[in-house]
Enzyme design. Structure first.
Site, mmCIF file in Angstrom:
data_model
loop_
_atom_site.group_PDB
_atom_site.id
_atom_site.type_symbol
_atom_site.label_atom_id
_atom_site.label_comp_id
_atom_site.label_asym_id
_atom_site.label_seq_id
_atom_site.Cartn_x
_atom_site.Cartn_y
_atom_site.Cartn_z
ATOM 1 N N LYS A 1 2.675 2.176 2.268
ATOM 2 C CA LYS A 1 2.434 2.692 3.549
ATOM 3 C C LYS A 1 3.432 2.324 4.611
ATOM 4 O O LYS A 1 3.547 1.107 4.658
ATOM 5 C CB LYS A 1 0.853 2.772 4.022
ATOM 6 C CG LYS A 1 0.362 3.412 5.277
ATOM 7 C CD LYS A 1 -1.260 3.216 5.109
ATOM 8 C CE LYS A 1 -1.641 4.432 6.285
ATOM 9 N NZ LYS A 1 -3.074 4.279 6.273
ATOM 10 N N LYS B 1 0.900 -1.257 -0.059
ATOM 11 C CA LYS B 1 0.029 -0.127 0.116
ATOM 12 C C LYS B 1 0.891 1.235 -0.062
ATOM 13 O O LYS B 1 0.414 2.493 0.066
ATOM 14 C CB LYS B 1 -0.914 0.137 1.349
ATOM 15 C CG LYS B 1 -2.066 -1.129 1.333
ATOM 16 C CD LYS B 1 -3.065 -0.533 2.312
ATOM 17 C CE LYS B 1 -2.749 -0.776 3.695
ATOM 18 N NZ LYS B 1 -3.836 -0.584 4.754
HETATM 19 N N1 C2G Z 1 -10.047 6.677 9.074
HETATM 20 C C1 C2G Z 1 -10.977 7.532 9.680
HETATM 21 N N2 C2G Z 1 -10.417 8.764 10.239
HETATM 22 C C2 C2G Z 1 -9.233 9.187 10.110
HETATM 23 C C3 C2G Z 1 -8.108 8.175 9.656
HETATM 24 C C4 C2G Z 1 -8.766 6.976 9.308
HETATM 25 O O1 C2G Z 1 -12.203 7.329 9.888
HETATM 26 N N3 C2G Z 1 -8.959 10.240 10.804
HETATM 27 C C5 C2G Z 1 -10.458 5.341 8.902
HETATM 28 C C6 C2G Z 1 -10.184 4.829 7.482
HETATM 29 O O2 C2G Z 1 -11.071 5.559 6.389
HETATM 30 C C7 C2G Z 1 -10.150 3.222 7.317
HETATM 31 C C8 C2G Z 1 -9.698 3.170 8.915
HETATM 32 O O3 C2G Z 1 -9.859 4.295 9.587
HETATM 33 O O4 C2G Z 1 -11.489 3.237 7.115
HETATM 34 C C9 C2G Z 1 -8.341 2.843 9.055
HETATM 35 O O5 C2G Z 1 -7.554 3.578 8.422
HETATM 36 P P1 C2G Z 1 -6.061 3.410 7.935
HETATM 37 O O6 C2G Z 1 -5.327 2.632 9.110
HETATM 38 O O7 C2G Z 1 -5.415 4.533 7.484
HETATM 39 O O8 C2G Z 1 -6.305 2.465 6.879
HETATM 40 P P2 C2G Z 1 -6.064 2.516 5.208
HETATM 41 O O9 C2G Z 1 -4.587 2.775 4.983
HETATM 42 O O10 C2G Z 1 -7.119 3.505 4.736
HETATM 43 O O11 C2G Z 1 -6.191 0.880 4.989
HETATM 44 O O12 C2G Z 1 -7.991 -2.426 2.196
HETATM 45 C C10 C2G Z 1 -8.175 -1.427 2.866
HETATM 46 C C11 C2G Z 1 -6.979 -0.728 3.484
HETATM 47 O O13 C2G Z 1 -6.401 -1.574 4.243
HETATM 48 C C12 C2G Z 1 -7.453 0.556 4.122
#
Ligand code: C2G
Length: 160
Positions: free
Chosen positions: A67, A65
């Site tokens: 990340k 990703k």
């Molecule tokens: N999220 C949120 N508010 C934030 C940050 C994140 O609602 N301020 C939500 C994201 O939209 C996601 C979840 O929290 O639904 C997890 O966020 P991340 O850990 O950043 O995950 P991400 O990189 O979006 O991975 O297959 C899907 C991916 O693994 C999603």
């Protein structure tokens, strides 16, 4: 006569089960350095059913990703598991496991934060279960939050 009544009772048990089937909710994410936005999402996701399963991205999948995370998968998994809204954690190892997870786990609703709304990585899943994009928690901007973390780290370093 006995045979018919047995079949009848079995039918109504199955019908009752269908009505009371535990509603299962699924979401995925890295969940590094948990913050109120993550907790808010998990809390709102749990409200959509009876059981919440979270696919936590493995370190290997994070690199796919593009990340990086401060915390390795084992810590992120344990931290997400300790959240009262979360019933089960599974590893997320690739983009394409979601359909298999939805079928294997009998998922009714897939929930993601609305930064994923419209993404081709999620829209196609609507043929397999409900897909809900939740608005992010008000007032918590990740960049502002990151600024606070950087200040905090500096303070910690001054203490050393
Ligand atoms: N999220 C949120 N508010 C934030 C940050 C994140 O609602 N301020 C939500 C994201 O939209 C996601 C979840 O929290 O639904 C997890 O966020 P991340 O850990 O950043 O995950 P991400 O990189 O979006 O991975 O297959 C899907 C991916 O693994 C999603």
């Amino acid at each position: 006569e006995m045979q018919r009544s047995l079949v009848g009772s079995e039918m109504c048990i199955r019908d009752r089960y269908r009505r009371i089937k535990m509603k299962k909710v699924l979401t995925y994410g890295t969940f590094d350095l948990l913050h109120p936005g993550h907790i808010y999402l998990l809390k709102e996701a749990k409200k959509l059913g009876d059981e919440l399963i979270v696919g936590v991205s493995t370190d290997e999948f994070n690199s796919i990703k593009h990340k990086t995370s401060f915390l390795p998968y084992e810590y992120r998994k344990e931290m997400v598991k300790s959240i009262k809204y979360v019933d089960e954690v599974i590893p997320e190892t690739n983009w394409d496991q979601k359909v298999e997870d939805i079928k294997r786990l009998g998922i009714d609703v897939l929930v993601m934060g609305d930064d994923w709304k419209g993404s081709d990585k999620f829209e196609y899943l609507k043929q397999f279960c409900d897909v809900v994009f939740l608005p992010k928690m008000e007032g918590l901007s990740s960049t502002k939050f990151r600024g606070h973390v950087e200040e905090y780290v500096k303070l910690m370093e001054e203490d050393e």
